[in-house]
Each structure stands twice: as C-alpha cells, then as structure tokens.
Design a protein around this motif. Structure first.
Motif, mmCIF file in Angstrom:
data_model
loop_
_atom_site.group_PDB
_atom_site.id
_atom_site.type_symbol
_atom_site.label_atom_id
_atom_site.label_comp_id
_atom_site.label_asym_id
_atom_site.label_seq_id
_atom_site.Cartn_x
_atom_site.Cartn_y
_atom_site.Cartn_z
ATOM 1 N N LEU A 139 0.417 -9.637 16.924
ATOM 2 C CA LEU A 139 -0.666 -10.399 16.298
ATOM 3 C C LEU A 139 -2.019 -9.948 16.852
ATOM 4 O O LEU A 139 -2.189 -9.875 18.077
ATOM 5 C CB LEU A 139 -0.446 -11.882 16.605
ATOM 6 C CG LEU A 139 -1.428 -12.874 16.022
ATOM 7 C CD1 LEU A 139 -1.323 -12.925 14.508
ATOM 8 C CD2 LEU A 139 -1.176 -14.255 16.620
ATOM 9 N N ILE A 140 -2.970 -9.607 15.975
ATOM 10 C CA ILE A 140 -4.333 -9.327 16.468
ATOM 11 C C ILE A 140 -5.347 -10.332 15.952
ATOM 12 O O ILE A 140 -6.445 -10.415 16.473
ATOM 13 C CB ILE A 140 -4.832 -7.907 16.133
ATOM 14 C CG1 ILE A 140 -4.835 -7.642 14.618
ATOM 15 C CG2 ILE A 140 -4.093 -6.844 16.926
ATOM 16 C CD1 ILE A 140 -5.719 -6.454 14.216
ATOM 17 N N ARG A 141 -4.982 -11.075 14.907
ATOM 18 C CA ARG A 141 -5.983 -11.996 14.357
ATOM 19 C C ARG A 141 -5.301 -13.132 13.626
ATOM 20 O O ARG A 141 -4.337 -12.920 12.900
ATOM 21 C CB ARG A 141 -6.893 -11.237 13.377
ATOM 22 C CG ARG A 141 -8.006 -12.079 12.795
ATOM 23 C CD ARG A 141 -9.006 -11.256 12.004
ATOM 24 N NE ARG A 141 -9.637 -10.253 12.839
ATOM 25 C CZ ARG A 141 -9.483 -8.944 12.677
ATOM 26 N NH1 ARG A 141 -8.737 -8.489 11.706
ATOM 27 N NH2 ARG A 141 -10.079 -8.099 13.473
ATOM 28 N N ARG A 142 -5.828 -14.344 13.838
ATOM 29 C CA ARG A 142 -5.407 -15.479 13.010
ATOM 30 C C ARG A 142 -6.447 -15.615 11.921
ATOM 31 O O ARG A 142 -7.623 -15.780 12.231
ATOM 32 C CB ARG A 142 -5.360 -16.776 13.835
ATOM 33 C CG ARG A 142 -4.293 -16.741 14.875
ATOM 34 C CD ARG A 142 -4.348 -17.962 15.782
ATOM 35 N NE ARG A 142 -3.538 -17.706 16.963
ATOM 36 C CZ ARG A 142 -2.222 -17.792 17.008
ATOM 37 N NH1 ARG A 142 -1.560 -18.180 15.934
ATOM 38 N NH2 ARG A 142 -1.552 -17.521 18.101
ATOM 39 N N VAL A 182 0.401 -5.496 2.676
ATOM 40 C CA VAL A 182 1.200 -4.647 3.575
ATOM 41 C C VAL A 182 0.599 -3.252 3.478
ATOM 42 O O VAL A 182 0.676 -2.608 2.430
ATOM 43 C CB VAL A 182 2.695 -4.660 3.183
ATOM 44 C CG1 VAL A 182 3.496 -3.771 4.128
ATOM 45 C CG2 VAL A 182 3.246 -6.092 3.196
ATOM 46 N N ALA A 183 -0.019 -2.786 4.560
ATOM 47 C CA ALA A 183 -0.851 -1.571 4.505
ATOM 48 C C ALA A 183 -0.003 -0.300 4.519
ATOM 49 O O ALA A 183 1.222 -0.330 4.680
ATOM 50 C CB ALA A 183 -1.853 -1.587 5.651
ATOM 51 N N MET A 184 -0.720 0.824 4.433
ATOM 52 C CA MET A 184 -0.078 2.143 4.288
ATOM 53 C C MET A 184 0.972 2.402 5.361
ATOM 54 O O MET A 184 0.724 2.225 6.558
ATOM 55 C CB MET A 184 -1.135 3.251 4.429
ATOM 56 C CG MET A 184 -2.115 3.297 3.304
ATOM 57 S SD MET A 184 -3.315 4.616 3.588
ATOM 58 C CE MET A 184 -4.105 4.050 5.067
ATOM 59 N N GLY A 185 2.142 2.816 4.920
ATOM 60 C CA GLY A 185 3.173 3.273 5.840
ATOM 61 C C GLY A 185 3.818 2.197 6.699
ATOM 62 O O GLY A 185 4.628 2.515 7.568
ATOM 63 N N VAL A 202 -0.410 -6.861 7.168
ATOM 64 C CA VAL A 202 0.405 -6.008 8.045
ATOM 65 C C VAL A 202 -0.311 -4.661 8.107
ATOM 66 O O VAL A 202 -0.477 -3.992 7.090
ATOM 67 C CB VAL A 202 1.833 -5.841 7.486
ATOM 68 C CG1 VAL A 202 2.626 -4.862 8.348
ATOM 69 C CG2 VAL A 202 2.540 -7.191 7.400
ATOM 70 N N GLY A 203 -0.774 -4.265 9.294
ATOM 71 C CA GLY A 203 -1.606 -3.080 9.441
ATOM 72 C C GLY A 203 -0.862 -1.788 9.142
ATOM 73 O O GLY A 203 0.376 -1.728 9.161
ATOM 74 N N ALA A 204 -1.652 -0.727 8.897
ATOM 75 C CA ALA A 204 -1.079 0.582 8.582
ATOM 76 C C ALA A 204 -0.131 1.019 9.700
ATOM 77 O O ALA A 204 -0.447 0.908 10.883
ATOM 78 C CB ALA A 204 -2.204 1.591 8.421
ATOM 79 N N GLY A 205 1.046 1.489 9.312
ATOM 80 C CA GLY A 205 2.006 2.038 10.265
ATOM 81 C C GLY A 205 2.774 1.022 11.088
ATOM 82 O O GLY A 205 3.606 1.401 11.919
ATOM 83 N N VAL A 215 -1.178 -8.537 11.709
ATOM 84 C CA VAL A 215 -0.361 -7.902 12.751
ATOM 85 C C VAL A 215 -0.498 -6.388 12.631
ATOM 86 O O VAL A 215 -0.673 -5.851 11.543
ATOM 87 C CB VAL A 215 1.133 -8.324 12.659
ATOM 88 C CG1 VAL A 215 1.304 -9.819 12.856
ATOM 89 C CG2 VAL A 215 1.765 -7.872 11.345
ATOM 90 N N VAL A 216 -0.408 -5.701 13.775
ATOM 91 C CA VAL A 216 -0.470 -4.230 13.776
ATOM 92 C C VAL A 216 0.493 -3.699 14.828
ATOM 93 O O VAL A 216 0.907 -4.417 15.732
ATOM 94 C CB VAL A 216 -1.889 -3.702 14.117
ATOM 95 C CG1 VAL A 216 -2.917 -4.148 13.100
ATOM 96 C CG2 VAL A 216 -2.303 -4.094 15.530
ATOM 97 N N GLY A 217 0.824 -2.421 14.706
ATOM 98 C CA GLY A 217 1.526 -1.709 15.767
ATOM 99 C C GLY A 217 3.033 -1.708 15.636
ATOM 100 O O GLY A 217 3.622 -2.258 14.715
ATOM 101 N N ALA A 252 0.828 -1.209 0.000
ATOM 102 C CA ALA A 252 0.000 0.000 0.000
ATOM 103 C C ALA A 252 0.868 1.268 0.000
ATOM 104 O O ALA A 252 2.093 1.204 0.189
ATOM 105 C CB ALA A 252 -0.939 -0.041 1.195
ATOM 106 N N PRO A 253 0.211 2.440 -0.171
ATOM 107 C CA PRO A 253 0.982 3.684 -0.257
ATOM 108 C C PRO A 253 1.939 3.893 0.918
ATOM 109 O O PRO A 253 1.566 3.714 2.088
ATOM 110 C CB PRO A 253 -0.113 4.759 -0.250
ATOM 111 C CG PRO A 253 -1.277 4.088 -0.895
ATOM 112 C CD PRO A 253 -1.222 2.667 -0.409
ATOM 113 N N GLY A 254 3.172 4.249 0.572
ATOM 114 C CA GLY A 254 4.153 4.618 1.586
ATOM 115 C C GLY A 254 4.745 3.469 2.389
ATOM 116 O O GLY A 254 5.555 3.712 3.288
#
Ligand code: COA
Length: 215
Positions: free
Chosen positions: A208-211, A167-170, A185-188, A201-203, A150-152
């Motif tokens: 891991l937040i979700r299977r 793979v999300a933004m940033g 892979v969550g934003a940021g 995954v985020v953060g 995703a962007p950035g």
C-alpha cells in the motif's frame, strides 16, 4: 451500409478507438466530441472534432444513433456514458479482430477491447470497461463498470475488479482476489492479497502506498 457513430474523447485513447473501429469495419465515425473547445473544428486522423458532449441530442436528431466514450479516465468514461444514454443513443463496443474472447464471456456496452486481448471462459466484462492492448482477463473474472485494465496486465482466474478500479501496465493479480472499487494497482505490481476500495498498491509483492486513489 455502415452504422454512423460519434466518438467521445479526441485524445490518445480516442485515436486508439478510431483505429480499432477501422479494423472492425462496421462503423462509420462521423466525428469526435471533446471537452477542449480550443480543438473544436480540428481534424484527428481526418475525422473532425465537432464540438462538446452537449451536441449529443442534436446529433441524435440528425440520425446518429451510436456512440462510444473513448476517455481513459474511468470516472469520466462512466459519466459520459450516462450522457449518451440520456440523449437516447446506443452505446456501442469496439473490439479489435485480434482479441480472443471466449464464447461464454459476457460483454457489456461502451466496452473497448484493444488488440491482442484475451478474455477467458465465463468472464463478465461490465459497461464502460477498457481492456487495453495485450491484457489477459482469465476465466470467471468479474470486471465491473468503468474499470481500466492497462496494456499487458494479467488477471488470473476468478479475480474481481470492482467499479472504476485501474490495473496498470504489466501488473498481475493472483487467482480469486478482489481489487476494490476505485483502487489503483501500479505498473508491474504482483497482487497477492485483496486490495481494498480506493487504495493504491505498487511493487512485488504489492504494498500500500496511498489511501485514496489519484486516478
Ligand atoms: C501507481 C501509480 C499510479 C502511482 O503514481 P503516483 O501516485 O504519482 O506515485 P508516485 O510517483 O508519487 O510514487 C509514490 C511511491 O511509489 C513508488 N511507485 C510508484 N509507482 C510504482 C510502481 N509502478 N512500481 C513500484 N513503485 C512505484 C514510487 O517510487 C514512490 O516511492 P517512494 O515514496 O519510496 O519514493 C503510477 O506509478 C503507475 O504505476 N502508473 C501506471 C501507469 C500506467 O500503467 N498507465 C497506463 C496507460 S495506458
């Protein structure tokens, strides 16, 4: 003469693909195909939505030889690419002139590379990959089929992103890591260890937040 092609997907990403196509100047888009029958006959940026993907064989007979799938959803992008192949049409790429691609990078088909993207030395970009605005895929990365960066987002050297992952933004992925098939892979996020297939995954650092991905 410009090559006449069709764009599959008349949503936001379809507009982006049309815009990149105009910047490239090689292709003449004859129309969009879209699953939403209520939009058939409408114009998007002056280009008509001709019908659904079941028109592909007829368009092929009419001499339209090329297509690109402009759908953001990874699975749909891959499955529509298969329909294009079955119709005997060629899957084209749209690569914005502002993107910087190493001469040693290998690029598949049905690939969209948006403005400002950088692809490093010996990177491998698979079929139906979307490298979105300003993303960086550094040296020797392997981006498998149907991935969306995703962007950035930034992938360091020798990262592997497996089939259909997002793979999300940033987001940033550290060197030599693997993002498994269908993972998100969550934003940021900052990824410091491998992400298993279908995990979200985020953060910072990524947790891991979700299977099972939601994409
Ligand atoms: C990762 C993502 C897909 C998860 O979406 P989701 O499944 O709807 O997740 P939820 O909104 O239910 O959030 C679940 C938890 O994760 C957290 N979370 C979600 N996304 C996060 C992110 N990017 N960074 C940090 N935390 C995040 C939420 O705060 C929530 O935490 P809680 O349970 O403690 O309240 C989404 O948040 C995301 O980052 N999307 C990226 C969008 C993008 O880049 N689009 C590109 C368009 S071109």
């Amino acid at each position: 003469m410009l090559d006449t092609v069709v764009i599959i997907g008349a949503g936001g990403h379809g507009r982006v693909v049309l815009d990149i196509m105009s910047a490239v100047g090689r292709y003449q888009p004859t129309g969009f195909l879209d699953a939403d029958i209520t939009r058939h006959g409408q114009l998007v940026c002056g280009i008509p939505i001709l019908g659904s993907v079941n028109l592909l064989p007829r368009l092929r007979r009419q001499g339209i030889l090329g297509a690109i799938v402009a759908i953001g959803d990874n699975r749909s992008r891959m499955s529509c690419a298969q329909l294009v192949r079955q119709a005997g049409m060629e899957l084209i790429n749209v690569i914005h002139p502002s993107a910087v691609l190493s001469a040693t990078a290998k690029i598949g088909v049905n690939v969209c590379i948006a403005p400002g993207v950088i692809v490093g030395t010996d990177a491998v970009i698979g079929d139906s990959v979307l490298l979105n605005t300003g993303s960086i895929v550094d040296h020797e990365c392997v981006i498998q089929e149907g991935v969306h960066i995703a962007p950035g987002a930034i992938l360091a050297g020798r990262v592997t992103v497996e089939t259909g992952a997002f793979v999300a933004m940033g987001a940033k992925v550290l060197p030599c890591l693997k993002v498994g098939a269908g993972a998100v892979v969550g934003a940021g996020a900052v990824v410091r260890e491998d992400v298993a297939a279908e995990m979200t995954v985020v953060g910072v650092p990524a947790r891991l937040i979700r299977r099972g991905s939601s994409s």
